[in-house]
Scaffold this active site. Structure first.
Site, PDB file in Angstrom:
ATOM      1  CG  LEU A  16     -11.469   0.851 -46.644  1.00 39.84           C
ATOM      2  CD1 LEU A  16     -11.731   0.267 -45.262  1.00 39.84           C
ATOM      3  CD2 LEU A  16     -12.211   2.163 -46.827  1.00 39.84           C
ATOM      4  N   GLY A  17      -7.263   0.866 -48.685  1.00 46.56           N
ATOM      5  CA  GLY A  17      -5.821   1.080 -48.708  1.00 46.56           C
ATOM      6  C   GLY A  17      -5.114  -0.127 -49.281  1.00 46.56           C
ATOM      7  CE  LYS A  18      -2.262  -3.336 -54.686  1.00 44.71           C
ATOM      8  NZ  LYS A  18      -2.530  -3.347 -56.130  1.00 44.71           N
ATOM      9  N   GLY A  19      -1.073  -1.791 -49.298  1.00 43.26           N
ATOM     10  CA  GLY A  19       0.295  -1.675 -48.830  1.00 43.26           C
ATOM     11  C   GLY A  19       1.138  -2.857 -49.242  1.00 43.26           C
ATOM     12  CB  ALA A  20       4.617  -3.697 -48.379  1.00 47.38           C
ATOM     13  N   GLY A  22      -0.629  -6.234 -47.853  1.00 49.12           N
ATOM     14  CA  GLY A  22      -1.915  -6.647 -48.385  1.00 49.12           C
ATOM     15  C   GLY A  22      -2.787  -5.457 -48.704  1.00 49.12           C
ATOM     16  CB  VAL A  24      -7.385  -2.372 -45.964  1.00 48.27           C
ATOM     17  CG1 VAL A  24      -8.508  -2.302 -44.933  1.00 48.27           C
ATOM     18  CG2 VAL A  24      -6.074  -2.767 -45.291  1.00 48.27           C
ATOM     19  CE  LYS A  37      -2.621  -5.542 -43.339  1.00 49.11           C
ATOM     20  NZ  LYS A  37      -1.780  -4.962 -42.261  1.00 49.11           N
ATOM     21  CG  ASP A 131       4.449   1.035 -38.918  1.00 47.35           C
ATOM     22  OD1 ASP A 131       5.224   1.960 -39.222  1.00 47.35           O
ATOM     23  OD2 ASP A 131       3.722   0.452 -39.743  1.00 47.35           O
TER      24      ASP A 131
END
Length: 384
Positions: A16-20, A22, A24, A37, A131
């Site tokens: 679903l998503g990838k960030g700094a 971790g 998801v 997550k 945020d």
């Protein structure tokens, strides 16, 4: 705290998503889908600590526009937690699907109202979100919103102001007196729909002495996404809950015009605009909506709408006149309702989460969440 999950039994359906911090995943769990997550503790020394903080925040939340912790796990290398899955994607993706990439004032009113309710709950339990941006506003199956991603949030002691008097001068943009050098700071950069968020160390900026009185607790850390960061954060004055109302002003402006008000050619110019540039309103005609945005985007936090009496001040603004705040959760036909995700890949075709982190950062066998989220549009917004 939610149930204890077994990571070896979790099969990811898609990313679903990838960030700094971790990645998801959508995970099939007990005949339904949840968002999990996951943080690789071996790649980020602070990941475990920040992950535990986010889970702690989730256990304290009890609100229809905020997520709840469904379960968690932790091993020597990984830790993760599950929250309800939101099939509608995020507010940024939804905005890009609209004509001219903007929302109508009626839709903005609905979404801004739900965000205000979520922030009011967070502030009532002493949590500054820090945020707020469209990518962190998700759309539930019902079409209502939920905020996500609490790793930058912070517990603060609420201020006490005897006999608060709302500010009346919302025109002058106060930037504070003398400046002095400050240290580098951590900041998230803005992303396009489904782009990978990035964290970056940015160049030193000026730091000003506190220009306002505050008898609650302030934070001096620099966090947030650069286009949404409040002036007092850039100046290093110390900040409190009013940073969330500034971010709400930026987000509302973006929903109206399709762009953020202070974006520059680079990070330095963006921060300069945040400190000095007033927001520009197309057409010059003042409305209740542009007045709301202008009052939220006051450079001086003590002049900002929401500073003295929190969410109550904003809820009393003319833009929300007649809105039944107590009936928001009962709206059965929000502006956009995501279609059922009937073509989800079965979990058997997914990937073991541990293998995902062992083999590669983005394995081709696990398709990313598509940007073409389908929505059903309500013919008109109901009265509430």
């Amino acid at each position: 705290m939610g149930e204890e999950l077994e990571v070896e039994k979790l099969k990811a359906v898609k990313v679903l998503g990838k960030g700094a911090m971790g990645s998801v995943f959508m995970v099939e769990h007990k005949n339904s889908h949840v968002a999990v997550k996951v943080v690789d503790k071996t790649r980020d020394a602070a990941g475990g600590e920040r992950g535990r903080w986010e889970m702690k925040v989730l256990t304290r939340l009890s609100h229809p526009f905020l997520p709840t912790l469904l379960g968690s796990f932790e091993s020597d290398t990984l830790m993760g937690w599950a929250i309800p899955y939101c099939p509608g994607g995020d507010l940024n993706v939804l905005r890009y699907r609209q004509t001219d990439h903007v929302f109508s004032p009626a839709v903005i009113r609905f979404y801004a109202a739900e965000i205000i309710c979520a922030l009011r709950h967070l502030h009532s339990i002493g949590i500054a979100y820090r945020d707020l941006k469209p990518e962190n506003v998700l759309i539930q199956q019902s079409g209502h919103l939920t905020l996500t991603d609490f790793d930058l949030s912070r517990t603060l002691t609420p201020k006490t102001i005897p006999n608060p008097t709302p500010k009346t001068d919302y025109i002058n943009n106060v930037t504070g007196p003398h400046a002095r050098p400050r240290r580098n700071f951590l900041c998230k950069s803005r992303t396009k729909p489904n782009a990978t968020p990035k964290c970056a160390r940015v160049s030193p900026v000026t730091r000003r002495k506190p220009s306002f009185c505050f008898d609650g607790e302030r934070s001096n850390s620099f966090v947030g996404t650069e286009e949404y960061v409040a002036p007092e954060v850039v100046r290093g004055d110390g900040h409190e809950f009013a940073v969330d109302w500034w971010a709400l002003g930026v987000l509302t402006y973006e929903m109206l015009y399709g762009t953020t008000p202070f974006k520059g050619k680079n990070r330095k110019e963006t921060f300069r605009n945040v400190l000095l540039k007033p927001p520009e309103f197309v057409g010059g005609r003042r409305t209740a909506l542009t007045d709301l945005i202008e009052r939220l985007l006051q450079k001086d936090p003590t002049a900002r709408l929401g500073y003295a009496r929190g969410a109550t001040e904003i809820m009393e603004h003319e833009f929300f006149r007649g809105l039944r705040w107590d009936l928001l959760t009962e709206v059965m036909r929000p502006p956009f309702i995501p279609s059922r995700d009937d073509d989800v890949v079965p979990s058997a075709a997914g990937l073991d989460i541990r293998a995902y982190f062992r083999t590669s950062k983005s394995p081709p066998s696990l398709p990313p969440s598509p940007t073409s989220v389908q929505f059903h549009k309500s013919p008109s917004l109901p009265e509430f």
